[in-house]
Design an enzyme around this catalytic site. Structure first.
Site, PDB file in Angstrom:
ATOM      1  N   ARG A   1      36.676  11.738 -30.471  1.00 50.47           N
ATOM      2  CA  ARG A   1      35.440  11.980 -31.211  1.00 50.47           C
ATOM      3  C   ARG A   1      35.402  11.108 -32.439  1.00 50.47           C
ATOM      4  O   ARG A   1      36.438  10.711 -32.973  1.00 50.47           O
ATOM      5  CB  ARG A   1      35.366  13.453 -31.670  1.00 50.47           C
ATOM      6  CG  ARG A   1      35.491  14.478 -30.565  1.00 50.47           C
ATOM      7  CD  ARG A   1      34.254  14.529 -29.708  1.00 50.47           C
ATOM      8  NE  ARG A   1      33.051  14.624 -30.529  1.00 50.47           N
ATOM      9  CZ  ARG A   1      32.507  15.758 -30.956  1.00 50.47           C
ATOM     10  NH1 ARG A   1      33.060  16.912 -30.635  1.00 50.47           N
ATOM     11  NH2 ARG A   1      31.413  15.744 -31.682  1.00 50.47           N
TER      12      ARG A   1
ATOM     13  N   ARG B   1      27.974  -2.259 -25.580  1.00 49.47           N
ATOM     14  CA  ARG B   1      27.841  -3.437 -24.709  1.00 49.47           C
ATOM     15  C   ARG B   1      28.228  -4.692 -25.485  1.00 49.47           C
ATOM     16  O   ARG B   1      28.862  -5.601 -24.948  1.00 49.47           O
ATOM     17  CB  ARG B   1      26.405  -3.564 -24.197  1.00 49.47           C
ATOM     18  CG  ARG B   1      25.969  -2.405 -23.308  1.00 49.47           C
ATOM     19  CD  ARG B   1      26.636  -2.417 -21.939  1.00 49.47           C
ATOM     20  NE  ARG B   1      26.121  -1.375 -21.065  1.00 49.47           N
ATOM     21  CZ  ARG B   1      26.870  -0.447 -20.489  1.00 49.47           C
ATOM     22  NH1 ARG B   1      28.171  -0.415 -20.667  1.00 49.47           N
ATOM     23  NH2 ARG B   1      26.325   0.458 -19.705  1.00 49.47           N
TER      24      ARG B   1
ATOM     25  N   CYS C   1      22.678   7.939 -24.805  1.00 45.78           N
ATOM     26  CA  CYS C   1      22.279   8.213 -26.196  1.00 45.78           C
ATOM     27  C   CYS C   1      21.370   9.439 -26.226  1.00 45.78           C
ATOM     28  O   CYS C   1      20.515   9.583 -25.356  1.00 45.78           O
ATOM     29  CB  CYS C   1      21.446   7.072 -26.766  1.00 45.78           C
ATOM     30  SG  CYS C   1      22.308   5.549 -26.878  1.00 45.78           S
TER      31      CYS C   1
ATOM     32  N   GLU D   1      19.693  14.012 -32.070  1.00 49.56           N
ATOM     33  CA  GLU D   1      20.096  15.362 -32.484  1.00 49.56           C
ATOM     34  C   GLU D   1      18.898  16.133 -33.016  1.00 49.56           C
ATOM     35  O   GLU D   1      17.947  15.536 -33.506  1.00 49.56           O
ATOM     36  CB  GLU D   1      21.150  15.264 -33.603  1.00 49.56           C
ATOM     37  CG  GLU D   1      22.465  14.729 -33.114  1.00 49.56           C
ATOM     38  CD  GLU D   1      23.485  14.605 -34.239  1.00 49.56           C
ATOM     39  OE1 GLU D   1      23.339  15.282 -35.267  1.00 49.56           O
ATOM     40  OE2 GLU D   1      24.411  13.808 -34.076  1.00 49.56           O
TER      41      GLU D   1
ATOM     42  N   ARG E   1      27.078   9.999 -34.082  1.00 45.02           N
ATOM     43  CA  ARG E   1      28.289  10.654 -33.562  1.00 45.02           C
ATOM     44  C   ARG E   1      28.619  10.105 -32.177  1.00 45.02           C
ATOM     45  O   ARG E   1      27.702   9.748 -31.421  1.00 45.02           O
ATOM     46  CB  ARG E   1      28.076  12.160 -33.441  1.00 45.02           C
ATOM     47  CG  ARG E   1      28.267  12.905 -34.742  1.00 45.02           C
ATOM     48  CD  ARG E   1      27.857  14.349 -34.553  1.00 45.02           C
ATOM     49  NE  ARG E   1      26.715  14.612 -35.374  1.00 45.02           N
ATOM     50  CZ  ARG E   1      26.716  15.429 -36.419  1.00 45.02           C
ATOM     51  NH1 ARG E   1      27.791  16.082 -36.746  1.00 45.02           N
ATOM     52  NH2 ARG E   1      25.634  15.591 -37.134  1.00 45.02           N
TER      53      ARG E   1
ATOM     54  N   TYR F   1      36.434   9.618 -38.615  1.00 44.17           N
ATOM     55  CA  TYR F   1      35.225   9.969 -39.384  1.00 44.17           C
ATOM     56  C   TYR F   1      35.118   9.008 -40.559  1.00 44.17           C
ATOM     57  O   TYR F   1      36.030   8.966 -41.399  1.00 44.17           O
ATOM     58  CB  TYR F   1      35.291  11.438 -39.840  1.00 44.17           C
ATOM     59  CG  TYR F   1      35.179  12.353 -38.653  1.00 44.17           C
ATOM     60  CD1 TYR F   1      33.940  12.784 -38.215  1.00 44.17           C
ATOM     61  CD2 TYR F   1      36.307  12.713 -37.922  1.00 44.17           C
ATOM     62  CE1 TYR F   1      33.825  13.568 -37.082  1.00 44.17           C
ATOM     63  CE2 TYR F   1      36.207  13.494 -36.788  1.00 44.17           C
ATOM     64  CZ  TYR F   1      34.959  13.921 -36.369  1.00 44.17           C
ATOM     65  OH  TYR F   1      34.845  14.680 -35.242  1.00 44.17           O
TER      66      TYR F   1
ATOM     67  N   ARG G   1      34.544  16.245 -41.079  1.00 44.98           N
ATOM     68  CA  ARG G   1      35.903  16.679 -40.730  1.00 44.98           C
ATOM     69  C   ARG G   1      36.902  16.080 -41.710  1.00 44.98           C
ATOM     70  O   ARG G   1      37.672  15.181 -41.352  1.00 44.98           O
ATOM     71  CB  ARG G   1      36.259  16.221 -39.301  1.00 44.98           C
ATOM     72  CG  ARG G   1      35.513  16.898 -38.184  1.00 44.98           C
ATOM     73  CD  ARG G   1      35.749  18.393 -38.104  1.00 44.98           C
ATOM     74  NE  ARG G   1      37.151  18.763 -37.995  1.00 44.98           N
ATOM     75  CZ  ARG G   1      37.749  19.074 -36.841  1.00 44.98           C
ATOM     76  NH1 ARG G   1      37.095  19.049 -35.707  1.00 44.98           N
ATOM     77  NH2 ARG G   1      39.019  19.437 -36.829  1.00 44.98           N
TER      78      ARG G   1
END
Ligand code: DC
Length: 343
Positions: A6, A62, A73, A76, A88, A106, A114
């Protein structure tokens, strides 16, 4: 087995350039930190907050040569008070490692998401300067691999400008046109499988810039103040966010004057010419020792005598004459300096 990595980063503006630049930076760091091979990336899911709609972040993947992985994609939902302009990423990779070993990334304002996963460590910059053929790049590459630092080959940046001049038929004496080219060039430094690749206008030219013709053009454009200003800005930007080993001609004196470690590598000019001939022979390229020697001497003269940021020894640099030293001896000596600085 498949594991997930992540990461998140924030952009500075809702522009295509900014979204892709930041997404590339995030992906590169996730890949490097986890030693992921590009071909082992199975899929990547990108999400972006609603205020970022000028580009699909997936385009950045790419651009980094991630061609086989499935990309997706999504936008949010908007939540009042949540982090703005955030991208993210969830990257699924095939690896021998366990999920618990995966390191998340992050960056920038996304660190607040985080804080427990943000790696904070002493930041170190190593500046390696010296003339052509003194062994800078071999040393810098090996040390960067050993310490997990980013290797920045600044010569490649000057070479890219030289290459573009040749490609566009611009004379390397034309200060105005070359400066304009340098200001407008879209140069991107990427680290793929730990190796520096340089992209200009989206095309990887890392191999094309290694010719003698491009080296001469690089040395000529490196005399120009505007060209240097543009490239030095980029070099400092890379060093701001990473542990770096940077090699060039003016790193310790100009680009990173506060570098924790400064090394000036030197070697007799005939030894340097011999090494260059060895490299050419290895590549099966025909060459003449005296011609190579002349080319190196001409480049030394140009690099040392130019007006702006010439090649000189920084006051606080450690000078190493590599004429009679094996590469491993040089590496051990500099590794000791880095280990001391990391304490
Ligand atoms: O290290 P190299 O041969 O790839 O460098 C190509 C040219 O670029 C070199 O002749 C001088 C110039 N250069 C420079 O002026 N400043 C740097 N920091 C790096 C390279």
């Amino acid at each position: 087995m498949n594991c997930s990595i992540r990461g998140a980063i924030t952009a500075d503006s809702n522009t295509r350039e900014d979204i892709l630049l930041n997404t590339r930076q995030l992906l590169k760091e996730m890949i490097e930190l986890n030693e992921v091979k590009i071909e082992n990336i199975v899929s990547i899911l990108f999400t972006a907050t609603k205020d970022l709609d000028a580009a699909y972040p997936a385009v950045a993947a790419r651009e980094l040569g991630i061609v086989d992985a499935a990309l997706m994609c999504a936008q949010e939902m908007f939540v009042e008070g949540s982090l703005k302009m955030c991208i993210r990423v969830q990257m699924d990779v095939q690896t021998d490692k366990k999920q618990s070993e995966m390191r998340f990334v992050y960056l920038k304002n996304a660190e607040v998401l985080r804080p427990d996963k943000v790696k904070k460590q002493k930041k170190i910059a190593v500046a390696i300067d010296g003339p052509a053929g003194s062994g800078k790049s071999t040393l810098a590459k090996e040390l960067a691999a050993d310490f997990g630092f980013i290797y920045v080959d600044t010569g490649a940046m000057y070479r890219s400008i030289g290459y573009k001049c040749i490609d566009n038929g611009i004379s390397t004496d034309d200060v105005k046109k070359v400066s304009e080219l340098a200001r407008n060039i879209n140069m991107e430094i990427c680290y793929i499988d730990g190796r520096q690749r340089i992209f200009v206008d989206g095309i990887d030219i890392s191999d094309e810039i290694r010719t003698q013709q491009v080296a001469d053009a690089a040395s000529a454009v490196a005399k120009m103040q505007d060209v240097r200003k543009t490239l030095v800005k980029l070099q400092r930007e890379i060093a701001k966010n990473n542990n770096v080993i940077m090699d060039g001609r003016d790193i310790g004196t100009n680009v990173l004057p506060d570098a924790e470690i400064k090394v000036y590598l030197d070697a007799d000019v005939s030894e340097r010419a011999k090494r260059r001939c060895g490299e050419l022979a290895e590549k099966g390229i025909e060459h003449d020792f005296y011609k190579v020697l002349d080319e190196i001497m001409a480049r030394d003269k140009q690099d040392k005598e130019r007006r702006f940021n010439p090649l000189t020894v920084a006051e606080d640099a450690v000078i190493i004459d590599t004429t009679n030293m094996r590469a491993s001896m040089v590496k051990d000596a500099v590794a000791e300096l880095i280990n001391e600085a990391l304490l």
